[in-house]
Design a protein around this motif. Structure first.
Motif, PDB file in Angstrom:
ATOM      1  N   GLU A  33       0.832  -1.214   0.000  1.00  8.96           N
ATOM      2  CA  GLU A  33       0.000   0.000   0.000  1.00  8.96           C
ATOM      3  C   GLU A  33       0.862   1.258   0.000  1.00  8.96           C
ATOM      4  OE1 GLU A  33      -3.902   1.739   0.002  1.00  8.96           O
ATOM      5  OE2 GLU A  33      -3.052  -0.171  -0.593  1.00  8.96           O
ATOM      6  N   LEU A  34       1.937   1.275   0.785  1.00  8.64           N
ATOM      7  CA  LEU A  34       2.834   2.438   0.781  1.00  8.64           C
ATOM      8  C   LEU A  34       3.428   2.665  -0.603  1.00  8.64           C
ATOM      9  CD1 LEU A  34       4.810   2.028   4.124  1.00  8.64           C
ATOM     10  CD2 LEU A  34       3.178   3.845   3.556  1.00  8.64           C
ATOM     11  N   ARG A  35       3.866   1.592  -1.250  1.00 13.47           N
ATOM     12  CA  ARG A  35       4.480   1.720  -2.583  1.00 13.47           C
ATOM     13  C   ARG A  35       3.450   2.180  -3.602  1.00 13.47           C
ATOM     14  NH1 ARG A  35       6.551   3.131  -6.372  1.00 13.47           N
ATOM     15  NH2 ARG A  35       8.166   2.152  -7.646  1.00 13.47           N
ATOM     16  N   ARG A  36       2.227   1.629  -3.502  1.00 11.85           N
ATOM     17  CA  ARG A  36       1.146   2.003  -4.436  1.00 11.85           C
ATOM     18  C   ARG A  36       0.767   3.470  -4.289  1.00 11.85           C
ATOM     19  NH1 ARG A  36      -4.140   2.694  -4.644  1.00 11.85           N
ATOM     20  NH2 ARG A  36      -4.493   2.292  -2.450  1.00 11.85           N
ATOM     21  N   LEU A  37       0.832   4.003  -3.074  1.00 13.56           N
ATOM     22  CA  LEU A  37       0.443   5.390  -2.812  1.00 13.56           C
ATOM     23  C   LEU A  37       1.618   6.358  -2.832  1.00 13.56           C
ATOM     24  CD1 LEU A  37      -2.092   4.797   0.099  1.00 13.56           C
ATOM     25  CD2 LEU A  37      -2.604   5.374  -2.283  1.00 13.56           C
ATOM     26  N   CYS A  38       2.755   5.951  -3.372  1.00 12.52           N
ATOM     27  CA  CYS A  38       3.938   6.811  -3.394  1.00 12.52           C
ATOM     28  C   CYS A  38       3.560   8.222  -3.874  1.00 12.52           C
ATOM     29  CB  CYS A  38       5.012   6.216  -4.303  1.00 12.52           C
ATOM     30  SG  CYS A  38       6.456   7.302  -4.454  1.00 12.52           S
ATOM     31  N   PRO A  39       3.909   9.251  -3.089  1.00 13.99           N
ATOM     32  CA  PRO A  39       3.510  10.617  -3.442  1.00 13.99           C
ATOM     33  C   PRO A  39       4.446  11.344  -4.403  1.00 13.99           C
ATOM     34  CG  PRO A  39       4.467  10.599  -1.257  1.00 13.99           C
ATOM     35  CD  PRO A  39       4.451   9.168  -1.734  1.00 13.99           C
ATOM     36  N   PRO A  96       4.905  12.547   4.023  1.00 12.03           N
ATOM     37  CA  PRO A  96       4.720  13.408   5.198  1.00 12.03           C
ATOM     38  C   PRO A  96       4.132  12.613   6.370  1.00 12.03           C
ATOM     39  CG  PRO A  96       3.865  14.465   3.226  1.00 12.03           C
ATOM     40  CD  PRO A  96       4.165  13.046   2.856  1.00 12.03           C
ATOM     41  N   PHE A  97       4.472  13.027   7.574  1.00 12.56           N
ATOM     42  CA  PHE A  97       3.979  12.341   8.762  1.00 12.56           C
ATOM     43  C   PHE A  97       2.450  12.282   8.781  1.00 12.56           C
ATOM     44  CE2 PHE A  97       8.037  13.944  11.005  1.00 12.56           C
ATOM     45  CZ  PHE A  97       8.778  12.901  10.466  1.00 12.56           C
ATOM     46  N   ALA A  98       1.782  13.373   8.410  1.00 12.55           N
ATOM     47  CA  ALA A  98       0.312  13.386   8.403  1.00 12.55           C
ATOM     48  C   ALA A  98      -0.232  12.326   7.442  1.00 12.55           C
ATOM     49  CB  ALA A  98      -0.205  14.771   8.016  1.00 12.55           C
ATOM     50  N   PHE A  99       0.411  12.156   6.295  1.00 12.83           N
ATOM     51  CA  PHE A  99       0.025  11.131   5.318  1.00 12.83           C
ATOM     52  C   PHE A  99       0.149   9.744   5.951  1.00 12.83           C
ATOM     53  CE2 PHE A  99       1.190   8.023   2.122  1.00 12.83           C
ATOM     54  CZ  PHE A  99       0.285   8.254   1.087  1.00 12.83           C
ATOM     55  N   LEU A 100       1.257   9.506   6.661  1.00 14.34           N
ATOM     56  CA  LEU A 100       1.474   8.200   7.276  1.00 14.34           C
ATOM     57  C   LEU A 100       0.460   7.930   8.382  1.00 14.34           C
ATOM     58  CD1 LEU A 100       5.360   8.274   7.321  1.00 14.34           C
ATOM     59  CD2 LEU A 100       3.925   6.759   5.928  1.00 14.34           C
ATOM     60  N   ARG A 101       0.113   8.946   9.134  1.00 14.70           N
ATOM     61  CA  ARG A 101      -0.909   8.744  10.188  1.00 14.70           C
ATOM     62  C   ARG A 101      -2.259   8.404   9.566  1.00 14.70           C
ATOM     63  NH1 ARG A 101       0.497   9.641  15.926  1.00 14.70           N
ATOM     64  NH2 ARG A 101      -1.742   9.759  16.219  1.00 14.70           N
ATOM     65  N   GLU A 102      -2.552   9.033   8.440  1.00 14.91           N
ATOM     66  CA  GLU A 102      -3.842   8.824   7.772  1.00 14.91           C
ATOM     67  C   GLU A 102      -3.914   7.475   7.066  1.00 14.91           C
ATOM     68  OE1 GLU A 102      -6.215  10.815   4.052  1.00 14.91           O
ATOM     69  OE2 GLU A 102      -5.058  12.132   5.348  1.00 14.91           O
ATOM     70  N   HIS A 103      -2.830   6.998   6.509  1.00  7.88           N
ATOM     71  CA  HIS A 103      -2.817   5.776   5.687  1.00  7.88           C
ATOM     72  C   HIS A 103      -2.193   4.601   6.436  1.00  7.88           C
ATOM     73  CE1 HIS A 103      -3.319   8.908   2.624  1.00  7.88           C
ATOM     74  NE2 HIS A 103      -4.058   7.986   2.036  1.00  7.88           N
ATOM     75  N   ARG A 104      -2.702   4.323   7.588  1.00  8.87           N
ATOM     76  CA  ARG A 104      -2.211   3.189   8.376  1.00  8.87           C
ATOM     77  C   ARG A 104      -3.194   2.029   8.295  1.00  8.87           C
ATOM     78  NH1 ARG A 104      -3.474   7.073  12.909  1.00  8.87           N
ATOM     79  NH2 ARG A 104      -5.564   6.492  13.566  1.00  8.87           N
ATOM     80  N   LEU A 105      -2.696   0.848   8.630  1.00  6.85           N
ATOM     81  CA  LEU A 105      -3.558  -0.321   8.687  1.00  6.85           C
ATOM     82  C   LEU A 105      -4.470  -0.210   9.904  1.00  6.85           C
ATOM     83  CD1 LEU A 105      -0.999  -3.148   7.899  1.00  6.85           C
ATOM     84  CD2 LEU A 105      -2.795  -2.287   6.383  1.00  6.85           C
ATOM     85  N   GLU A 106      -5.667  -0.627   9.767  1.00  5.76           N
ATOM     86  CA  GLU A 106      -6.606  -0.592  10.913  1.00  5.76           C
ATOM     87  C   GLU A 106      -6.551  -1.884  11.675  1.00  5.76           C
ATOM     88  OE1 GLU A 106      -8.191   2.092  11.893  1.00  5.76           O
ATOM     89  OE2 GLU A 106      -7.383   3.209  10.225  1.00  5.76           O
TER      90      GLU A 106
END
Length: 106
Positions: A33-39, A96-106
């Motif tokens: 998911e991180l790789r797919r969402l690379c900004p 960005p840190f905000a991006f990482l907080r938003e796109h975490r596994l639940e």
């Protein structure tokens, strides 16, 4: 107050990045998911091409996003983001840190 990561762990068996934050929260992030969402700009352009495509798109060369990416390295970018180095050589994305907080596994 800005919440910053205080540490990280690469978990290649689970294919996850685990981040610990100043507020005590621990977040998990899936490599794929991180790789797919690379900004980065290149990845954003590729995603736009796919979204605008009316039919199937033929991609020459290697896939823009590997099916099973492996995260090799994590490095801070200032006090606002992390940069990842992937097994496929890609390292242009700044997360960005905000991006990482938003796109975490639940």
């Amino acid at each position: 107050m800005v919440t910053l990561p205080t540490g990280f762990e690469l978990a290649p068996q689970a294919r996850e990045l685990i981040l610990t934050w100043t507020d005590g929260e621990v977040t998990r992030h899936d490599y794929t998911e991180l790789r797919r969402l690379c900004p980065c700009a290149n990845c954003e352009i590729e995603r736009d091409k796919v979204r605008q495509s009316m039919g199937l798109r033929i991609i020459s060369g290697t896939r823009p996003h590997p099916a099973a990416p492996l995260l090799l390295k994590v490095e801070p970018v200032g006090r606002y983001a992390l940069r990842f180095e992937w097994e496929d050589g890609h390292s242009a994305g700044i997360y960005p840190f905000a991006f990482l907080r938003e796109h975490r596994l639940e």
